[in-house]
Design a protein around this motif. Structure first.
Motif, PDB file in Angstrom:
ATOM      1  N   LEU A   1     -41.630  27.735 104.331  1.00 57.74           N
ATOM      2  CA  LEU A   1     -41.549  28.581 103.138  1.00 57.74           C
ATOM      3  C   LEU A   1     -42.921  29.081 102.711  1.00 57.74           C
ATOM      4  O   LEU A   1     -43.050  30.197 102.194  1.00 57.74           O
ATOM      5  N   ILE A   2     -43.959  28.272 102.939  1.00 59.36           N
ATOM      6  CA  ILE A   2     -45.293  28.637 102.450  1.00 59.36           C
ATOM      7  C   ILE A   2     -45.864  29.844 103.188  1.00 59.36           C
ATOM      8  O   ILE A   2     -46.829  30.444 102.702  1.00 59.36           O
ATOM      9  N   ILE A   3     -45.300  30.199 104.353  1.00 58.27           N
ATOM     10  CA  ILE A   3     -45.783  31.388 105.059  1.00 58.27           C
ATOM     11  C   ILE A   3     -44.740  32.507 105.013  1.00 58.27           C
ATOM     12  O   ILE A   3     -44.794  33.443 105.800  1.00 58.27           O
ATOM     13  N   GLY A   4     -43.785  32.388 104.086  1.00 61.51           N
ATOM     14  CA  GLY A   4     -42.857  33.482 103.844  1.00 61.51           C
ATOM     15  C   GLY A   4     -41.583  33.460 104.657  1.00 61.51           C
ATOM     16  O   GLY A   4     -40.914  34.492 104.754  1.00 61.51           O
ATOM     17  N   LEU A   5     -41.213  32.313 105.235  1.00 66.71           N
ATOM     18  CA  LEU A   5     -39.944  32.185 105.943  1.00 66.71           C
ATOM     19  C   LEU A   5     -38.990  31.357 105.094  1.00 66.71           C
ATOM     20  O   LEU A   5     -39.384  30.329 104.536  1.00 66.71           O
ATOM     21  N   PHE A   6     -37.739  31.796 105.011  1.00 69.21           N
ATOM     22  CA  PHE A   6     -36.782  31.185 104.099  1.00 69.21           C
ATOM     23  C   PHE A   6     -35.767  30.356 104.884  1.00 69.21           C
ATOM     24  O   PHE A   6     -34.816  30.891 105.448  1.00 69.21           O
ATOM     25  N   ASP A   7     -36.001  29.040 104.899  1.00 74.24           N
ATOM     26  CA  ASP A   7     -35.063  28.139 105.566  1.00 74.24           C
ATOM     27  C   ASP A   7     -33.946  27.775 104.597  1.00 74.24           C
ATOM     28  O   ASP A   7     -33.840  28.331 103.505  1.00 74.24           O
ATOM     29  N   ILE A   8     -33.111  26.813 104.980  1.00 77.47           N
ATOM     30  CA  ILE A   8     -31.944  26.474 104.173  1.00 77.47           C
ATOM     31  C   ILE A   8     -32.337  25.895 102.821  1.00 77.47           C
ATOM     32  O   ILE A   8     -31.680  26.150 101.810  1.00 77.47           O
ATOM     33  N   LEU A   9     -33.431  25.125 102.758  1.00 80.09           N
ATOM     34  CA  LEU A   9     -33.836  24.541 101.479  1.00 80.09           C
ATOM     35  C   LEU A   9     -34.370  25.599 100.525  1.00 80.09           C
ATOM     36  O   LEU A   9     -34.067  25.568  99.324  1.00 80.09           O
ATOM     37  N   SER A  10     -35.149  26.532 101.029  1.00 75.39           N
ATOM     38  CA  SER A  10     -35.691  27.589 100.166  1.00 75.39           C
ATOM     39  C   SER A  10     -34.600  28.506  99.650  1.00 75.39           C
ATOM     40  O   SER A  10     -34.782  29.196  98.637  1.00 75.39           O
ATOM     41  N   MET A  11     -33.439  28.534 100.322  1.00 77.04           N
ATOM     42  CA  MET A  11     -32.336  29.368  99.856  1.00 77.04           C
ATOM     43  C   MET A  11     -31.762  28.877  98.531  1.00 77.04           C
ATOM     44  O   MET A  11     -31.120  29.643  97.817  1.00 77.04           O
ATOM     45  N   VAL A  12     -31.960  27.604  98.214  1.00 73.94           N
ATOM     46  CA  VAL A  12     -31.461  27.082  96.938  1.00 73.94           C
ATOM     47  C   VAL A  12     -32.157  27.796  95.788  1.00 73.94           C
ATOM     48  O   VAL A  12     -31.508  28.300  94.853  1.00 73.94           O
ATOM     49  N   HIS A  13     -33.482  27.847  95.822  1.00 78.03           N
ATOM     50  CA  HIS A  13     -34.227  28.529  94.759  1.00 78.03           C
ATOM     51  C   HIS A  13     -33.917  30.017  94.742  1.00 78.03           C
ATOM     52  O   HIS A  13     -33.785  30.624  93.668  1.00 78.03           O
ATOM     53  N   LEU A  14     -33.753  30.600  95.929  1.00 82.19           N
ATOM     54  CA  LEU A  14     -33.505  32.033  96.006  1.00 82.19           C
ATOM     55  C   LEU A  14     -32.139  32.402  95.434  1.00 82.19           C
ATOM     56  O   LEU A  14     -32.006  33.374  94.677  1.00 82.19           O
ATOM     57  N   THR A  15     -31.120  31.631  95.774  1.00 81.22           N
ATOM     58  CA  THR A  15     -29.763  31.955  95.318  1.00 81.22           C
ATOM     59  C   THR A  15     -29.559  31.651  93.834  1.00 81.22           C
ATOM     60  O   THR A  15     -28.791  32.339  93.163  1.00 81.22           O
ATOM     61  N   THR A  16     -30.220  30.616  93.327  1.00 78.50           N
ATOM     62  CA  THR A  16     -30.073  30.298  91.900  1.00 78.50           C
ATOM     63  C   THR A  16     -30.907  31.220  91.024  1.00 78.50           C
ATOM     64  O   THR A  16     -30.829  31.139  89.794  1.00 78.50           O
ATOM     65  N   SER A  17     -31.722  32.073  91.636  1.00 77.84           N
ATOM     66  CA  SER A  17     -32.429  33.087  90.861  1.00 77.84           C
ATOM     67  C   SER A  17     -31.501  34.234  90.479  1.00 77.84           C
ATOM     68  O   SER A  17     -31.851  35.061  89.630  1.00 77.84           O
ATOM     69  N   ASP A  18     -30.341  34.287  91.122  1.00 78.79           N
ATOM     70  CA  ASP A  18     -29.332  35.285  90.782  1.00 78.79           C
ATOM     71  C   ASP A  18     -28.813  35.008  89.365  1.00 78.79           C
ATOM     72  O   ASP A  18     -28.431  33.880  89.035  1.00 78.79           O
ATOM     73  N   GLU A  19     -28.804  36.028  88.506  1.00 81.18           N
ATOM     74  CA  GLU A  19     -28.372  35.858  87.123  1.00 81.18           C
ATOM     75  C   GLU A  19     -26.928  35.377  87.026  1.00 81.18           C
ATOM     76  O   GLU A  19     -26.546  34.756  86.028  1.00 81.18           O
ATOM     77  N   LEU A  20     -26.133  35.647  88.053  1.00 82.94           N
ATOM     78  CA  LEU A  20     -24.733  35.232  88.018  1.00 82.94           C
ATOM     79  C   LEU A  20     -24.558  33.738  88.286  1.00 82.94           C
ATOM     80  O   LEU A  20     -23.501  33.181  87.969  1.00 82.94           O
ATOM     81  N   TRP A  21     -25.587  33.091  88.848  1.00 83.53           N
ATOM     82  CA  TRP A  21     -25.459  31.678  89.218  1.00 83.53           C
ATOM     83  C   TRP A  21     -26.639  30.856  88.723  1.00 83.53           C
ATOM     84  O   TRP A  21     -27.111  29.952  89.412  1.00 83.53           O
ATOM     85  N   LEU A  22     -27.112  31.152  87.547  1.00 87.01           N
ATOM     86  CA  LEU A  22     -28.209  30.380  86.983  1.00 87.01           C
ATOM     87  C   LEU A  22     -27.744  28.962  86.655  1.00 87.01           C
ATOM     88  O   LEU A  22     -26.618  28.739  86.221  1.00 87.01           O
ATOM     89  N   GLY A  23     -28.637  27.987  86.864  1.00 89.69           N
ATOM     90  CA  GLY A  23     -28.343  26.599  86.507  1.00 89.69           C
ATOM     91  C   GLY A  23     -27.503  25.844  87.512  1.00 89.69           C
ATOM     92  O   GLY A  23     -26.959  24.781  87.182  1.00 89.69           O
ATOM     93  N   ARG A  24     -27.370  26.356  88.737  1.00 86.38           N
ATOM     94  CA  ARG A  24     -26.543  25.680  89.747  1.00 86.38           C
ATOM     95  C   ARG A  24     -27.388  25.130  90.897  1.00 86.38           C
ATOM     96  O   ARG A  24     -26.884  24.949  92.000  1.00 86.38           O
ATOM     97  N   SER A  25     -28.649  24.864  90.636  1.00 86.26           N
ATOM     98  CA  SER A  25     -29.520  24.360  91.703  1.00 86.26           C
ATOM     99  C   SER A  25     -29.112  22.969  92.165  1.00 86.26           C
ATOM    100  O   SER A  25     -29.322  22.614  93.330  1.00 86.26           O
ATOM    101  N   THR A  26     -28.533  22.157  91.268  1.00 85.00           N
ATOM    102  CA  THR A  26     -28.119  20.806  91.670  1.00 85.00           C
ATOM    103  C   THR A  26     -27.102  20.854  92.797  1.00 85.00           C
ATOM    104  O   THR A  26     -27.207  20.113  93.786  1.00 85.00           O
ATOM    105  N   GLU A  27     -26.108  21.724  92.663  1.00 79.37           N
ATOM    106  CA  GLU A  27     -25.111  21.876  93.719  1.00 79.37           C
ATOM    107  C   GLU A  27     -25.759  22.322  95.030  1.00 79.37           C
ATOM    108  O   GLU A  27     -25.390  21.851  96.106  1.00 79.37           O
ATOM    109  N   GLY A  28     -26.752  23.220  94.917  1.00 81.99           N
ATOM    110  CA  GLY A  28     -27.429  23.699  96.116  1.00 81.99           C
ATOM    111  C   GLY A  28     -28.185  22.594  96.830  1.00 81.99           C
ATOM    112  O   GLY A  28     -28.088  22.452  98.059  1.00 81.99           O
ATOM    113  N   TYR A  29     -28.935  21.783  96.071  1.00 79.73           N
ATOM    114  CA  TYR A  29     -29.702  20.709  96.697  1.00 79.73           C
ATOM    115  C   TYR A  29     -28.786  19.638  97.280  1.00 79.73           C
ATOM    116  O   TYR A  29     -29.084  19.074  98.343  1.00 79.73           O
ATOM    117  N   VAL A  30     -27.685  19.348  96.613  1.00 72.14           N
ATOM    118  CA  VAL A  30     -26.734  18.370  97.159  1.00 72.14           C
ATOM    119  C   VAL A  30     -26.112  18.889  98.448  1.00 72.14           C
ATOM    120  O   VAL A  30     -25.973  18.149  99.432  1.00 72.14           O
TER     121      VAL A  30
END
Length: 365
Positions: free
Chosen positions: A306-335
């Motif tokens: 992620l630090i060099i700009g590649l988005f693996d499965i873990l970085s997708m949690v932060h990316l998808t929860t940045s969507d206004e439609l799914w704010l506050g659902r990072s716990t489900e993503g990390y689980v």
């Protein structure tokens, strides 16, 4: 007087079999073990029921909006909605059949190689996989020969994690073997170069190697030549992982009795024959647990891309929860990510255990 066969046919006393005997033997065989067992049971009572309620009983599995999901349980609708991003990243939806075909081919090759009982045929398939399969996979994922080009910056999610981990494992393994043999070499120049390389890379964190591969590596190429970002990461990870494989295999080489070397020399074998047929197979067998442990560590370290700009499965949690439609659902993503990675890594661990049992040549009494 009872015969020997009658004594063998006598059943074991009920007090020595069954669940009650197992519980007494493993959980309550002493006062201290009984105390720790009760503490563990109390901890399970505190953790498991609320977790089960949150994950299953109070959870929402239907495809609903974030507002319609209850706050008491998990909202797995978020995972279902963003499943393509978690698995394929930004790969074009109309081209998703290509990574799916790669997965189908992989499973087919594994099934065929497992089904073949003839050793020579199995070796041919494995060699074919090593030589041909990476080429097929590259053109299916990247494109060419009539397929639409999908740049690597569009790769992501679980697909990118598996690609980075697989390439790192496959490429670092032969390099690690050469480094281990080089460090054991009697030629001073080869031994010195191997030691310097291993000690230098091992003393630098992976995050620094990735930064160097992303920033410093392009300086060695002609001006205007743009090296692919994913390729830079793969080179850095391969260079980093190879030194740990080398040290693991070196430990296996040192564990081989000196008599094996002397026996190979007595048979008149050359260095290549002695190493390839006698020494190295034994060293690899001894090193299987540590080799798989290094591979598991590499699989987990892929999250650093992620630090060099590649988005693996873990970085997708932060990316998808940045969507206004799914704010506050990072716990489900990390689980969800934790469960997926645990399944993959546990499967690797179990497979290594099978290899240990398969190649265990010790004669037990």
């Amino acid at each position: 007087m009872a015969t020997f066969e009658q004594q063998l046919s006598r059943s074991t006393p009920k007090s020595e079999t069954g669940a009650s005997h197992w519980i007494r033997k493993n959980l309550f065989y002493s006062l201290s073990s009984s105390v720790f067992t009760l503490i563990a049971l109390y901890f399970i009572y505190l953790v498991v029921p609320p977790l089960a309620n949150w994950m299953f009983f109070d959870a929402t599995f239907a495809q609903v909006t974030n507002e319609q999901c209850g706050r008491e349980g998990a909202c797995w609708s978020y995972i279902i909605e963003k499943s393509d991003l978690f698995i394929y990243g930004f790969y074009p939806p109309e081209e998703i059949w290509r990574p799916q075909l790669v997965l189908a081919l992989t499973l087919s090759f594994v099934f065929v190689s497992k089904s073949l009982k003839h050793y020579a045929h199995r070796v041919k398939i494995i060699i074919g996989l090593i030589v041909i399969y990476p080429i097929i996979t590259f053109f299916l994922l990247y494109g060419g020969f009539g397929l639409k080009i999908v740049e690597t910056h569009q790769w992501g999610g679980l697909m990118l994690t598996i690609v980075v981990a697989t390439v790192g494992i496959v490429a670092s393994f032969p390099i690690g073997i050469l480094l281990a043999l080089g460090r054991q070499s009697k030629m001073r120049v080869i031994r010195l170069l191997s030691v310097v390389y291993i000690e230098f890379i091992r003393g630098v964190p992976l995050i620094t190697i990735l930064f160097m591969a992303s920033v410093v590596l392009p300086l060695f190429f002609k001006e205007g030549m743009d090296m692919d970002k994913l390729l830079r990461a793969l080179i850095g990870i391969t260079l980093f992982q190879s030194v740990y494989i080398a040290e693991v295999i070196r430990g296996g080489l040192q564990a081989i009795p000196k008599g094996q070397y002397e026996a190979a020399d007595a048979m008149g074998l050359s260095f290549i024959q002695k190493t390839g047929l006698i020494i190295l197979p034994q060293a690899l067998k001894i090193s299987i647990p540590n080799i798989v442990g290094s591979f598991i560590a590499l699989f987990k370290d892929t999250t650093l891309v992620l630090i060099i700009g590649l988005f693996d499965i873990l970085s997708m949690v932060h990316l998808t929860t940045s969507d206004e439609l799914w704010l506050g659902r990072s716990t489900e993503g990390y689980v969800f990510v934790m469960i997926v990675l645990w399944i993959i890594l546990y499967s690797m661990s179990r497979y290594s255990r099978q290899l240990e049992l398969k190649y265990n040549t010790e004669h037990k009494k």
